[in-house]
Structures are given as C-alpha cells and as structure tokens.
Write a protein that holds these residues in place. Structure first.
Motif, short mmCIF file in Angstrom:
data_model
loop_
_atom_site.label_atom_id
_atom_site.label_comp_id
_atom_site.label_asym_id
_atom_site.label_seq_id
_atom_site.Cartn_x
_atom_site.Cartn_y
_atom_site.Cartn_z
N PHE A 170 -12.99 38.71 35.05
CA PHE A 170 -11.69 39.44 35.43
C PHE A 170 -11.44 40.39 34.21
O PHE A 170 -11.11 41.61 34.64
CB PHE A 170 -10.58 38.18 35.52
CG PHE A 170 -9.19 38.78 35.68
CD1 PHE A 170 -8.67 39.32 36.70
CD2 PHE A 170 -8.55 38.95 34.38
CE1 PHE A 170 -7.61 40.09 36.99
CE2 PHE A 170 -7.12 39.48 34.81
CZ PHE A 170 -6.60 40.07 35.88
N TRP A 171 -11.43 40.14 33.18
CA TRP A 171 -11.01 40.86 32.03
C TRP A 171 -12.06 41.98 31.92
O TRP A 171 -11.74 43.30 31.64
CB TRP A 171 -11.05 40.24 30.59
CG TRP A 171 -9.74 39.49 30.50
CD1 TRP A 171 -9.55 38.04 30.53
CD2 TRP A 171 -8.42 40.11 30.34
NE1 TRP A 171 -8.37 37.65 30.62
CE2 TRP A 171 -7.43 38.89 30.42
CE3 TRP A 171 -7.87 41.41 30.25
CZ2 TRP A 171 -6.14 39.14 30.09
CZ3 TRP A 171 -6.57 41.38 30.15
CH2 TRP A 171 -5.45 40.36 30.10
N THR A 172 -13.44 41.97 32.15
CA THR A 172 -14.53 42.99 32.20
C THR A 172 -13.98 43.92 33.30
O THR A 172 -14.12 45.15 33.11
CB THR A 172 -15.86 42.53 32.47
OG1 THR A 172 -16.07 41.44 31.66
CG2 THR A 172 -16.73 43.56 32.58
N ILE A 173 -13.52 43.45 34.56
CA ILE A 173 -13.30 44.41 35.70
C ILE A 173 -11.80 45.36 35.53
O ILE A 173 -11.63 46.42 35.54
CB ILE A 173 -13.20 43.68 37.12
CG1 ILE A 173 -14.40 43.27 37.40
CG2 ILE A 173 -12.51 44.53 38.10
CD1 ILE A 173 -14.51 42.17 38.68
N LEU A 174 -11.15 44.48 34.66
CA LEU A 174 -9.63 45.22 34.36
C LEU A 174 -10.05 46.25 33.41
O LEU A 174 -9.37 47.25 33.55
CB LEU A 174 -8.56 44.16 33.90
CG LEU A 174 -7.25 44.71 33.81
CD1 LEU A 174 -6.54 45.29 34.76
CD2 LEU A 174 -6.50 43.34 33.11
N ILE A 175 -10.62 46.01 32.46
CA ILE A 175 -10.99 47.07 31.42
C ILE A 175 -11.62 48.07 32.14
O ILE A 175 -11.28 49.35 31.75
CB ILE A 175 -11.71 46.43 30.20
CG1 ILE A 175 -10.85 45.41 29.42
CG2 ILE A 175 -12.13 47.58 29.07
CD1 ILE A 175 -11.36 44.54 28.25
N GLY A 176 -12.73 48.00 32.82
CA GLY A 176 -13.27 48.97 33.45
C GLY A 176 -12.32 49.98 34.08
O GLY A 176 -12.61 51.32 34.38
N ILE A 177 -11.55 49.26 35.02
CA ILE A 177 -10.49 50.15 35.91
C ILE A 177 -9.77 50.80 34.91
O ILE A 177 -9.28 52.12 35.19
CB ILE A 177 -9.72 49.17 36.74
CG1 ILE A 177 -10.66 48.70 37.79
CG2 ILE A 177 -8.56 49.94 37.51
CD1 ILE A 177 -10.13 47.44 38.63
N LEU A 178 -9.05 50.30 33.92
CA LEU A 178 -8.20 50.87 32.66
C LEU A 178 -9.08 52.34 32.37
O LEU A 178 -8.23 53.31 32.20
CB LEU A 178 -7.58 50.23 31.82
CG LEU A 178 -6.60 49.03 32.02
CD1 LEU A 178 -6.30 47.97 31.09
CD2 LEU A 178 -5.47 49.80 32.88
N LYS A 179 -10.31 52.11 32.02
CA LYS A 179 -11.24 53.06 31.09
C LYS A 179 -11.27 54.09 32.33
O LYS A 179 -11.05 55.47 31.93
CB LYS A 179 -12.56 52.60 30.81
CG LYS A 179 -12.43 51.83 29.53
CD LYS A 179 -13.81 51.44 29.21
CE LYS A 179 -13.96 50.56 28.00
NZ LYS A 179 -15.35 50.35 27.95
N LEU A 180 -11.51 54.02 33.67
CA LEU A 180 -11.47 54.84 34.68
C LEU A 180 -10.26 55.74 35.03
O LEU A 180 -10.33 56.96 34.86
CB LEU A 180 -12.04 54.36 36.05
CG LEU A 180 -12.25 55.01 37.18
CD1 LEU A 180 -13.59 55.98 36.63
CD2 LEU A 180 -12.59 54.18 38.59
N ILE A 181 -9.01 55.03 34.76
CA ILE A 181 -7.82 55.59 35.06
C ILE A 181 -7.56 56.71 33.60
O ILE A 181 -7.30 57.62 33.80
CB ILE A 181 -6.71 54.57 35.18
CG1 ILE A 181 -6.71 53.88 36.50
CG2 ILE A 181 -5.33 55.08 35.00
CD1 ILE A 181 -5.93 52.66 36.61
N LEU A 182 -7.87 56.28 32.49
CA LEU A 182 -7.81 56.97 31.37
C LEU A 182 -8.52 58.00 31.38
O LEU A 182 -8.07 59.14 30.86
CB LEU A 182 -7.96 56.15 30.02
CG LEU A 182 -6.77 55.00 29.61
CD1 LEU A 182 -7.19 54.40 28.66
CD2 LEU A 182 -5.60 55.70 29.30
N GLU A 183 -9.78 58.00 32.04
CA GLU A 183 -10.78 59.17 32.18
C GLU A 183 -10.33 60.33 33.13
O GLU A 183 -10.32 61.47 32.80
CB GLU A 183 -12.23 58.73 32.43
CG GLU A 183 -12.75 58.09 31.33
CD GLU A 183 -14.36 57.55 31.88
OE1 GLU A 183 -14.93 58.12 32.68
OE2 GLU A 183 -14.95 56.88 31.10
N ILE A 184 -9.73 59.66 34.12
CA ILE A 184 -9.26 60.66 35.11
C ILE A 184 -7.84 61.35 34.70
O ILE A 184 -7.90 62.55 34.91
CB ILE A 184 -8.73 59.93 36.35
CG1 ILE A 184 -10.02 59.39 37.10
CG2 ILE A 184 -7.94 60.94 37.26
CD1 ILE A 184 -9.95 58.33 38.16
#
Length: 186
Positions: A170-184
């Motif tokens: 769960f935390w791995t997926i959540l961190i991945g989504i947050l990184k993607l949002i920050l990159e965008i």
C-alpha cells in the motif's frame, strides 16, 4: 547478677530458635511439585567461569546461593559455554539466583557460573529441581502444550507478516502516486 545471666540465656535460646525456624522456612518455600535432583557445590575465582551441563528433560529449576562472594548464573540451550555476552537465561543477583529452564529447551543445556570480579573467590551451592507442575490455562481444554503454543505463535506471526506485506505494498503504491503527481506539477 544471676537474673542477668538467666535473661541472657533465654535470649540466646530464643535467638537459636529463630535461626532454626528460619532454616526450616527456607526448605518450606520449595513447592511440593519440585523434586530435588542434584546439589552442586563449588568455588570460582574472580572473573572466571565454571561450566556445567544439564541433560535432564522437562522443566528444571536451578536455585543457586552464593555462600561467599557473588556467583552469577547464565544458561543457554544454544551453547554449552554461556557467558554474560552469550546466554538465553540469566540470574545475576547478589544473593540467591534462580533460573527456570523450560521443557522445550534443547538438551544438553549449558550452565555457566561466573565469579564476580569484586570478590577474589566465590563459593556457591546450586540445587537442581525437576518441576512437575502442570500449567492449566483457563481458556484451554486441557493442560499446557508447548507444541500447540508454538503452532499458535507461528500462525500469529504469519498473519502479522501478511498484514505487514499488505501495508508495505500500500505504502509503495501511495508513494509512487505522490511522486508522479509531484513530477507533473513541477
């Protein structure tokens, strides 16, 4: 003058009676379910170890009294030479040391007796008892069985590990989504 000596004699008798009663009470503190197997006496120099080996099966109680100096008790079912750096059970009091060796410990069990360095020499007496008490648990159907306990502990640990794995994913997926949002955004 005779009255003084009579009083001193009565006090001495009373004191001697107390000493005898105290010695009797020490033996009385041992539960009926304990069977005395051995009595080991010895001396040990400061900073040194004496090693013993326990082969008896079942629950064993080691009760050691330092007669002079201070001897400490270290017990292990992993090594035959336990020390203050490598042990499973210990008792390091200045008086009576007691260690309860569980029935599930692998035999032979190593016993290390250490002479504390504050005393040039320590003398000890260790009594080895077999504890034949059966532990009953209020919510179980029978007596305590270490195999059932180990099984339930394994089941508990496996469910705990599974929940930690799920949480980690769960935390791995959540961190991945947050990184993607920050990159965008940046």
């Amino acid at each position: 003058m005779a009255a003084y000596w009579k009083r001193m004699f009565v006090i001495a008798l009373a004191f001697q009676g107390l000493l005898i009663a105290n010695a009797y009470n020490e033996e009385e503190d041992i539960p009926e379910e304990w069977i005395l197997l051995h009595v080991v006496q010895g001396q040990i120099a400061a900073g040194n170890y004496t090693y013993l080996r326990l082969n008896h099966e079942g629950k064993i109680v080691l009760q050691m009294q330092s007669l002079k100096g201070d001897a400490d008790l270290y017990v292990s079912d992993v090594t035959l030479h336990p020390s203050f750096d490598d042990y499973e059970l210990q008792s390091v009091t200045c008086g009576q040391d007691v260690v309860r060796v569980p029935a599930h410990f692998h035999r032979p069990v190593g016993i290390g007796i250490y002479g504390h360095p504050y005393h040039l020499e320590s003398e000890f007496e260790m009594k080895v008892y077999y504890d034949q008490t059966v532990v009953e648990y209020p919510f179980s159907t029978g007596s305590y069985n270490p195999e059932n306990m180990e099984m339930s502990q394994k089941q508990f640990h496996s469910t705990e590990d599974e929940s930690q794995d799920e949480e980690s994913v769960f935390w791995t997926i959540l961190i991945g989504i947050l990184k993607l949002i920050l990159e965008i955004l940046f």
